[in-house]
Design an enzyme around this catalytic site. Structure first.
Site, PDB file in Angstrom:
ATOM      1  N   GLY A  75       0.800  -1.224   0.000  1.00 22.52           N
ATOM      2  CA  GLY A  75       0.000   0.000   0.000  1.00 22.52           C
ATOM      3  C   GLY A  75       0.834   1.276   0.000  1.00 22.52           C
ATOM      4  N   ASP A 299       7.628 -10.762   1.699  1.00 22.80           N
ATOM      5  CA  ASP A 299       6.696  -9.832   1.078  1.00 22.80           C
ATOM      6  C   ASP A 299       6.071 -10.430  -0.180  1.00 22.80           C
ATOM      7  OD1 ASP A 299       5.461  -7.264   0.535  1.00 22.80           O
ATOM      8  OD2 ASP A 299       6.984  -6.981  -1.003  1.00 22.80           O
TER       9      ASP A 299
END
Length: 444
Positions: A75, A299
């Site tokens: 984000g 990630d």
């Protein structure tokens, strides 16, 4: 309770989860909202935030490094607002151990950076990564907001605020199908806007779930088919992209512009361990923590099967050093196909990121990295120059002397530095000592 550290680790924190004010076509993280269906607010709560900061500091306090780094991503983390990050800094100071410096890095698209933001980031000594893919036309092809509006102008305003306040920044550029065909245009643009530290991140996607292949095959310049999305950079093109920029960099910018991939490759050619997990023999030391405290193996592996646990229930170091995570990291080495194990430039990539190992080898074995051709192309092209740079460094000279050597070798003409060959045993040593290569740097 704290656990004994078995190996160091870092965490990429997602304090706003996958929420972002942009809707970049190639973004792989926006889909993570599906993991938390029904969630309306993705901001990390005060409880989770304090638990993370306290326990992460505790997990790093016994390590010899003088700095403890926090990495904030999304984000888009600036959506949380300045007051949220002031709270982060206050919590860090509350739990800061004696003799340690707390440092922060934040990756942002830059569109929400104001003068007030820039003053704060400078005051608190943040390192800021700005995402930009090139000039306005190139950047705005994929980096748009949810209404399809371009983002370039807002990014540049944010960047100017950072520069005006002297905030340390680097640039992260996604290499996709289109900008990969304009390597010098991209590199020179980044250099012209004052980027001294540049990361190139190639993008390849098969599908949102990582399993189903894209329907229409994409064909590279050699006629090879790849079942990837239309914006995914093709392997041969990415190799050419890196090699073309390397020629420009090694002719003009060594020691002035720091391109992560080139610096890392020079280190690998010198026999140093990889400083980036993509090229290390094993991985598993770069984890990701989501907004609710869920800790994931990486990630790129924020999927239910790679969830290690929640940091509000189990100490973060215990999760990071769990058998599950250690096995995840060692599998990178243990699952290499034979073609990779026997490759003469294995040291330059170690099979790459496991997320990209979805091709098959020449003998049909699964596990070949999508970027294998890219790395081999670059190694063949840049290898002779990297060998000379290695000799320079090992003889006590700066790697930037390659620019002078190249100029002398070519009579000052602007030929590519990578065309400088490795000297023969009886040739004059390129370090300028006056000795034969075999009696000087060749011995190293």
């Amino acid at each position: 309770m704290p656990t004994e550290m078995r190996r160091p680790f870092q965490v990429m924190a997602k304090p706003i989860g996958p929420r972002c004010n942009l809707d970049c076509t190639y973004c792989y993280y926006l889909e993570k909202e599906r993991l938390y269906e029904g969630t309306k607010r993705f901001d990390m709560s005060e409880t989770v935030l304090e638990t993370y900061i306290r326990d992460y500091i505790d997990s790093q306090a016994s390590l010899p490094e003088p700095e403890i780094w926090f990495n904030w991503q999304g984000g888009e983390p600036t959506i949380l607002g300045l007051s949220y990050f002031r709270q982060i800094v206050e919590l860090q100071k509350r739990y800061q151990p004696s003799g340690k410096t707390i440092r922060n890095a934040m990756q942002t698209n830059g569109t929400l950076i104001t003068d007030e933001w820039a003053r704060f980031l400078k005051q608190e000594d943040f390192l800021v990564g700005i995402s930009i893919d090139g000039s306005e036309e190139i950047n705005d092809q994929y980096r748009v907001d949810r209404a399809g509006r371009p983002s370039f102008k807002a990014v540049m305003v944010g960047l100017e605020h950072l520069k005006a306040h002297g905030v340390s920044f680097n640039v992260l550029t996604v290499v996709h199908r289109d900008n990969a065909q304009k390597p010098l245009e991209v590199y020179r643009f980044l250099r012209d806007i004052g980027a001294e530290y540049i990361q190139f991140i190639p993008i390849v996607e098969r599908s949102a779930d990582g399993k189903t292949l894209a329907a229409a095959p994409q064909i590279d310049e050699d006629g090879v088919e790849y079942h990837v999305t239309p914006w995914s950079v093709l392997p041969r093109t990415y190799g050419t992209f890196l090699s073309t920029i390397f020629d420009e960099w090694v002719s003009k910018d060594v020691g002035k512009i720091f391109v992560q991939f080139f610096d890392l490759q020079l280190g690998l050619w010198m026999g140093a361990p990889a400083s980036l997990c993509w090229f290390a023999e094993t991985c598993g030391q770069g984890l990701a923590v989501e907004h609710n405290g869920d800790l994931y193996a990486c990630d790129h592996y924020v999927y239910p099967e790679y969830r290690l646990g929640n940091i509000t229930e189990t100490f973060i170091a215990e999760l990071a050093n769990s058998e599950q995570q250690i096995s995840f990291g060692e599998d990178k080495r243990d699952s290499l196909p034979r073609q990779c194990r026997e490759c003469d430039v294995r040291f330059a990539c170690n099979g790459g990121c496991p997320k990209h190992r979805f091709l098959t080898t020449a003998d049909g074995e699964p596990g070949l990295n999508y970027y294998c051709r890219s790395i081999k192309h670059f190694a063949k092209h840049a290898g002779p120059t990297l060998e000379i740079m290695r000799s320079l460094v090992q003889s006590g000279r700066p790697a930037s002397d390659i620019m002078t050597l190249n100029s002398k070798a070519k009579g000052g003409s602007p030929h590519m530095a990578s065309r400088v060959r490795t000297p023969g045993r009886n040739d004059p040593c390129p370090c300028g000592s006056g000795k034969k290569y075999k009696a000087c740097c060749g011995k190293l």
